[in-house]
Design a protein around this motif. Structure first.
Motif, PDB file in Angstrom:
ATOM      1  N   VAL A  54       0.851  -1.186   0.000  1.00 19.31           N
ATOM      2  CA  VAL A  54       0.000   0.000   0.000  1.00 19.31           C
ATOM      3  C   VAL A  54       0.892   1.243   0.000  1.00 19.31           C
ATOM      4  N   GLY A  55       0.615   2.158  -0.911  1.00 17.30           N
ATOM      5  CA  GLY A  55       1.260   3.460  -0.872  1.00 17.30           C
ATOM      6  C   GLY A  55       0.415   4.403  -0.052  1.00 17.30           C
ATOM      7  N   VAL A  56       1.008   5.031   0.958  1.00 16.38           N
ATOM      8  CA  VAL A  56       0.258   5.876   1.890  1.00 16.38           C
ATOM      9  C   VAL A  56       0.763   7.315   1.792  1.00 16.38           C
ATOM     10  N   LEU A  57      -0.165   8.218   1.564  1.00 18.08           N
ATOM     11  CA  LEU A  57       0.130   9.646   1.564  1.00 18.08           C
ATOM     12  C   LEU A  57      -0.659  10.284   2.695  1.00 18.08           C
ATOM     13  N   VAL A  58       0.027  10.906   3.627  1.00 15.70           N
ATOM     14  CA  VAL A  58      -0.623  11.508   4.789  1.00 15.70           C
ATOM     15  C   VAL A  58      -0.603  13.019   4.640  1.00 15.70           C
ATOM     16  N   SER A  59      -1.775  13.643   4.827  1.00 12.26           N
ATOM     17  CA  SER A  59      -1.879  15.096   4.699  1.00 12.26           C
ATOM     18  C   SER A  59      -1.387  15.781   5.973  1.00 12.26           C
ATOM     19  N   ASP A  60      -1.325  17.099   5.925  1.00 10.77           N
ATOM     20  CA  ASP A  60      -0.900  17.873   7.099  1.00 10.77           C
ATOM     21  C   ASP A  60      -1.853  17.698   8.277  1.00 10.77           C
ATOM     22  N   THR A  61      -3.119  17.325   7.992  1.00  9.02           N
ATOM     23  CA  THR A  61      -4.098  17.149   9.056  1.00  9.02           C
ATOM     24  C   THR A  61      -4.120  15.723   9.599  1.00  9.02           C
ATOM     25  N   GLY A  62      -3.299  14.838   9.024  1.00  8.78           N
ATOM     26  CA  GLY A  62      -3.257  13.462   9.500  1.00  8.78           C
ATOM     27  C   GLY A  62      -4.149  12.509   8.737  1.00  8.78           C
ATOM     28  N   GLU A  63      -5.007  13.012   7.850  1.00  3.04           N
ATOM     29  CA  GLU A  63      -5.832  12.128   7.038  1.00  3.04           C
ATOM     30  C   GLU A  63      -4.958  11.453   5.988  1.00  3.04           C
ATOM     31  N   ARG A  64      -5.326  10.232   5.609  1.00  2.13           N
ATOM     32  CA  ARG A  64      -4.487   9.498   4.686  1.00  2.13           C
ATOM     33  C   ARG A  64      -5.254   9.082   3.446  1.00  2.13           C
ATOM     34  N   ASP A  65      -4.540   9.084   2.326  1.00  6.17           N
ATOM     35  CA  ASP A  65      -5.018   8.502   1.073  1.00  6.17           C
ATOM     36  C   ASP A  65      -4.119   7.317   0.771  1.00  6.17           C
ATOM     37  N   MET A  66      -4.722   6.240   0.247  1.00  5.43           N
ATOM     38  CA  MET A  66      -3.950   5.019   0.041  1.00  5.43           C
ATOM     39  C   MET A  66      -4.157   4.481  -1.367  1.00  5.43           C
ATOM     40  N   VAL A  67      -3.094   3.980  -1.937  1.00  2.00           N
ATOM     41  CA  VAL A  67      -3.138   3.267  -3.211  1.00  2.00           C
ATOM     42  C   VAL A  67      -2.829   1.805  -2.900  1.00  2.00           C
ATOM     43  N   CYS A  68      -3.815   0.927  -3.112  1.00  2.00           N
ATOM     44  CA  CYS A  68      -3.707  -0.468  -2.692  1.00  2.00           C
ATOM     45  C   CYS A  68      -3.350  -1.379  -3.865  1.00  2.00           C
ATOM     46  N   ASP A  69      -2.332  -2.188  -3.678  1.00  2.00           N
ATOM     47  CA  ASP A  69      -1.930  -3.212  -4.638  1.00  2.00           C
ATOM     48  C   ASP A  69      -2.013  -4.540  -3.901  1.00  2.00           C
ATOM     49  N   ARG A  70      -3.143  -5.234  -4.032  1.00  2.00           N
ATOM     50  CA  ARG A  70      -3.455  -6.347  -3.143  1.00  2.00           C
ATOM     51  C   ARG A  70      -2.640  -7.614  -3.423  1.00  2.00           C
ATOM     52  N   ARG A  71      -2.295  -7.854  -4.660  1.00  2.00           N
ATOM     53  CA  ARG A  71      -1.452  -8.996  -5.031  1.00  2.00           C
ATOM     54  C   ARG A  71      -1.919 -10.296  -4.374  1.00  2.00           C
ATOM     55  N   ALA A  72      -1.074 -10.924  -3.562  1.00  4.25           N
ATOM     56  CA  ALA A  72      -1.405 -12.251  -3.027  1.00  4.25           C
ATOM     57  C   ALA A  72      -2.678 -12.259  -2.196  1.00  4.25           C
ATOM     58  N   ASN A  73      -3.040 -11.131  -1.590  1.00  2.00           N
ATOM     59  CA  ASN A  73      -4.282 -11.079  -0.818  1.00  2.00           C
ATOM     60  C   ASN A  73      -5.489 -11.464  -1.663  1.00  2.00           C
ATOM     61  N   ALA A  74      -5.424 -11.154  -2.956  1.00  2.00           N
ATOM     62  CA  ALA A  74      -6.564 -11.404  -3.844  1.00  2.00           C
ATOM     63  C   ALA A  74      -6.742 -12.874  -4.175  1.00  2.00           C
ATOM     64  N   THR A  75      -5.749 -13.719  -3.814  1.00  2.00           N
ATOM     65  CA  THR A  75      -5.855 -15.145  -4.122  1.00  2.00           C
ATOM     66  C   THR A  75      -6.035 -16.000  -2.878  1.00  2.00           C
ATOM     67  N   LEU A  76      -6.302 -15.379  -1.731  1.00  2.41           N
ATOM     68  CA  LEU A  76      -6.652 -16.162  -0.543  1.00  2.41           C
ATOM     69  C   LEU A  76      -7.797 -17.098  -0.907  1.00  2.41           C
ATOM     70  N   CYS A  77      -7.669 -18.378  -0.564  1.00  2.00           N
ATOM     71  CA  CYS A  77      -8.676 -19.347  -1.001  1.00  2.00           C
ATOM     72  C   CYS A  77      -9.067 -20.265   0.151  1.00  2.00           C
ATOM     73  N   GLU A  78     -10.061 -21.089  -0.092  1.00  2.25           N
ATOM     74  CA  GLU A  78     -10.620 -21.924   0.968  1.00  2.25           C
ATOM     75  C   GLU A  78      -9.592 -22.861   1.577  1.00  2.25           C
ATOM     76  N   THR A  79      -8.647 -23.361   0.781  1.00  2.00           N
ATOM     77  CA  THR A  79      -7.646 -24.276   1.328  1.00  2.00           C
ATOM     78  C   THR A  79      -6.654 -23.577   2.245  1.00  2.00           C
ATOM     79  N   ASP A  80      -6.639 -22.250   2.248  1.00  2.00           N
ATOM     80  CA  ASP A  80      -5.755 -21.492   3.139  1.00  2.00           C
ATOM     81  C   ASP A  80      -6.347 -21.326   4.539  1.00  2.00           C
ATOM     82  N   ILE A  81      -7.624 -21.608   4.703  1.00  2.00           N
ATOM     83  CA  ILE A  81      -8.312 -21.337   5.971  1.00  2.00           C
ATOM     84  C   ILE A  81      -8.277 -22.572   6.869  1.00  2.00           C
TER      85      ILE A  81
END
Length: 298
Positions: A91-118
């Motif tokens: 995740v790319g995180v950009l934090v403003s002067d007020t502390g609020e954050r904007d994020m650019v998410c690159d999920r990669r392996a998270n997107a392939t979590l599957c039933e056999t992993d649980i």
């Protein structure tokens, strides 16, 4: 054991002293920190003294190895599948002067979590609580895995909480569809933006009342305004439809990233420990304020 299922990430914080210099280099800072909503939750639950486990998927790379090592160091039992093709999420995180954050998410392996992993058998036999990061519900394979975990926990009488995680992702799938994805969960933990997206209302009281039609326990995070919710679970012998408001804990707002995850852990650990609903909300507020007062989700 509290099981947390969902995303694990490397958070890359980008800091710059001023405007970007066009077509060349700009001096600044890049800080790498462990993150991911579900992993953050598990770490904070462990720090609060609760036995915690994280279930997720990372890349078969140095980032995944480092994140696994960090979970172990934090006292979290890792059920971390490794993806040989996709890299670890970031995740790319950009934090403003007020502390609020904007994020650019690159999920990669998270997107392939599957039933056999649980670890369904472990969840049924040893879980005291199951927490689902909403990010796991927005893609087909993780959603099937999370849904099976929710069903297995519910059949075993184990409470299940869901953090909706992203109002923009909820908007993409539709509020009704998302609520259906969460069926069987006993607790929902939205922030105000997510609550507005799920209900179409900007009134916190109405948001709580609407969501209470779908979930016995609602805890709405309102940032600097504190939190509110309702507990219709009947765990103390009778249901209480009274909306409870917990005042905020004042803190200098440096970085809001991860504050909701810390709130969730504080709320769940306190609630699971038999404390009152109001005390659980207050504990969540305390942890959330601690996180916003410093850089990083943990």
């Amino acid at each position: 054991m509290i099981f947390s299922i969902g995303d694990i990430m490397i958070d890359a914080y980008f800091g710059r002293p001023g405007p970007l210099a066009p077509r060349t280099d700009t001096k600044g800072s890049v800080e790498l920190m462990p993150g991911g909503s579900a992993a953050n939750f598990a770490v904070w639950a462990s720090r609060l003294g609760a036995p915690a486990a994280f279930v997720g998927r990372a890349g078969d790379d140095f980032l995944g190895a480092g994140l696994r090592e960090d979970l172990v160091k934090e006292g979290v039992k890792p059920y971390l599948a490794r993806d040989a093709v996709l890299g670890t999420g970031r995740v790319g995180v950009l934090v403003s002067d007020t502390g609020e954050r904007d994020m650019v998410c690159d999920r990669r392996a998270n997107a392939t979590l599957c039933e056999t992993d649980i670890p369904y058998d472990d969840i049924v036999s040893s879980a005291s609580w199951v927490h689902i990061s909403g990010y796991a519900l927005f893609e087909a394979a993780p959603r099937a895995a999370a849904r099976r975990a929710i069903d297995a926990a519910a059949e075993a009488g184990v409470p299940v909480s869901v953090d909706p995680s992203s109002y923009s992702f909820i908007r993409a799938v539709g509020a009704g569809a998302f609520l259906d994805m969460c069926r069987g969960a006993s607790v929902i933990l939205p922030n105000l933006d997510e609550g507005m997206e799920l209900t179409g209302s900007d009134d916190p009281q109405r948001i709580v009342q609407f969501l209470a039609r779908h979930f016995p326990v609602v805890a709405l995070k309102m940032g600097a305004a504190g939190s509110m919710g309702v507990d219709l679970s009947g765990r103390t012998g009778e249901s209480n439809a009274r909306v409870v408001v917990a005042d905020p804990v004042e803190a200098a707002q440096v970085d809001t990233n991860g504050a909701g995850d810390a709130f969730n852990a504080g709320f769940v650990v306190e609630y699971l420990g038999g404390r009152s609903f109001e005390k659980a909300l207050r504990r969540g507020n305390e942890l959330g304020s601690l996180v916003v007062s410093r850089r990083g989700a943990r």
